[in-house]
Scaffold this motif. Structure first.
Motif, PDB file in Angstrom:
ATOM      1  N   ALA A 226      56.433   1.527   8.096  1.00  0.00           N
ATOM      2  CA  ALA A 226      56.482   2.633   7.136  1.00  0.00           C
ATOM      3  C   ALA A 226      55.431   3.686   7.481  1.00  0.00           C
ATOM      4  CB  ALA A 226      56.268   2.122   5.714  1.00  0.00           C
TER       5      ALA A 226
ATOM      6  N   LEU B 155      55.911   7.399   6.093  1.00  0.00           N
ATOM      7  CA  LEU B 155      56.305   7.103   4.715  1.00  0.00           C
ATOM      8  C   LEU B 155      55.065   6.706   3.912  1.00  0.00           C
ATOM      9  CD1 LEU B 155      59.038   6.864   3.141  1.00  0.00           C
ATOM     10  CD2 LEU B 155      58.922   4.415   3.608  1.00  0.00           C
TER      11      LEU B 155
ATOM     12  N   LEU C  73      57.032   3.539  -0.092  1.00  0.00           N
ATOM     13  CA  LEU C  73      57.098   2.083  -0.027  1.00  0.00           C
ATOM     14  C   LEU C  73      56.042   1.497  -0.943  1.00  0.00           C
ATOM     15  CD1 LEU C  73      58.268  -0.502   1.367  1.00  0.00           C
ATOM     16  CD2 LEU C  73      56.329  -0.320   2.960  1.00  0.00           C
TER      17      LEU C  73
ATOM     18  N   LEU D 182      63.378   1.117   4.385  1.00  0.00           N
ATOM     19  CA  LEU D 182      62.548   2.256   4.787  1.00  0.00           C
ATOM     20  C   LEU D 182      63.364   3.537   4.908  1.00  0.00           C
ATOM     21  CD1 LEU D 182      60.186   0.568   7.401  1.00  0.00           C
ATOM     22  CD2 LEU D 182      59.770   1.006   4.970  1.00  0.00           C
TER      23      LEU D 182
END
Length: 161
Positions: free
Chosen positions: A142, A147, A119, A113
């Motif tokens: 994540a 993310l 991801l 991560l």
């Protein structure tokens, strides 16, 4: 340069492998010029992603959870592919754990991560288990970190019972 990390199920059915491979190939196409893929190259989704990264000409970064990972966790049916992907890696990071255990897996997932811009989750959407360190746990972490997560679960994909 874009860095994609992967998390995903290890227990894909035989029929799901081709579906997931195809979906990963399509997902990676737009990034092929400047791609870095980060994977633990475990059996299943991790290795399928790593193969797709290599096939499109990306750089592969391998993160191993422990010093004994190859000997302790890689089963004979996965050993040849694991060794090929390991040899194809531009960079290999080995976590500072002697033995592969839950703490080592969680640390390896954290590195994935930290290194990633996005991801890729080969994930059926099942909730996290109480154990920690699984695919759903990585997706939750994540998303909590802001993310972006690309879920890959093509129609017809299944996990072994």
């Amino acid at each position: 340069m874009v860095t994609l990390a992967v998390t995903g199920h290890m227990d894909l059915t035989e029929g799901s492998v081709l579906l997931v491979k195809s979906a990963l190939g399509e997902l990676l196409q737009p990034y092929r010029e400047d791609l870095v893929g980060v994977s633990c190259i475990a059996a299943g989704a991790d290795s399928l992603f790593a193969e797709a990264v290599v096939e499109v000409g990306g750089r592969l970064v391998v993160v191993l959870p422990s010093k004994d990972y190859r000997q302790a966790k890689v089963k004979p049916g996965h050993a040849d592919l694991f060794d090929r992907l390991y040899a194809a890696a531009d960079e290999v990071l080995v976590m500072p754990f002697e033995t592969a255990n839950r703490q080592a897996y969680e640390a390896a997932n954290q590195v994935l991560l930290e290194r990633a811009d996005r991801l890729v989750a080969v994930w059926n959407g099942s909730p996290p288990s109480a154990k920690g360190g699984g695919t759903a746990d990585v997706v939750v972490d994540a998303r909590a970190a802001g993310l972006p997560v690309d879920v890959v679960w093509p129609d017809g994909a299944e996990r072994r019972a």
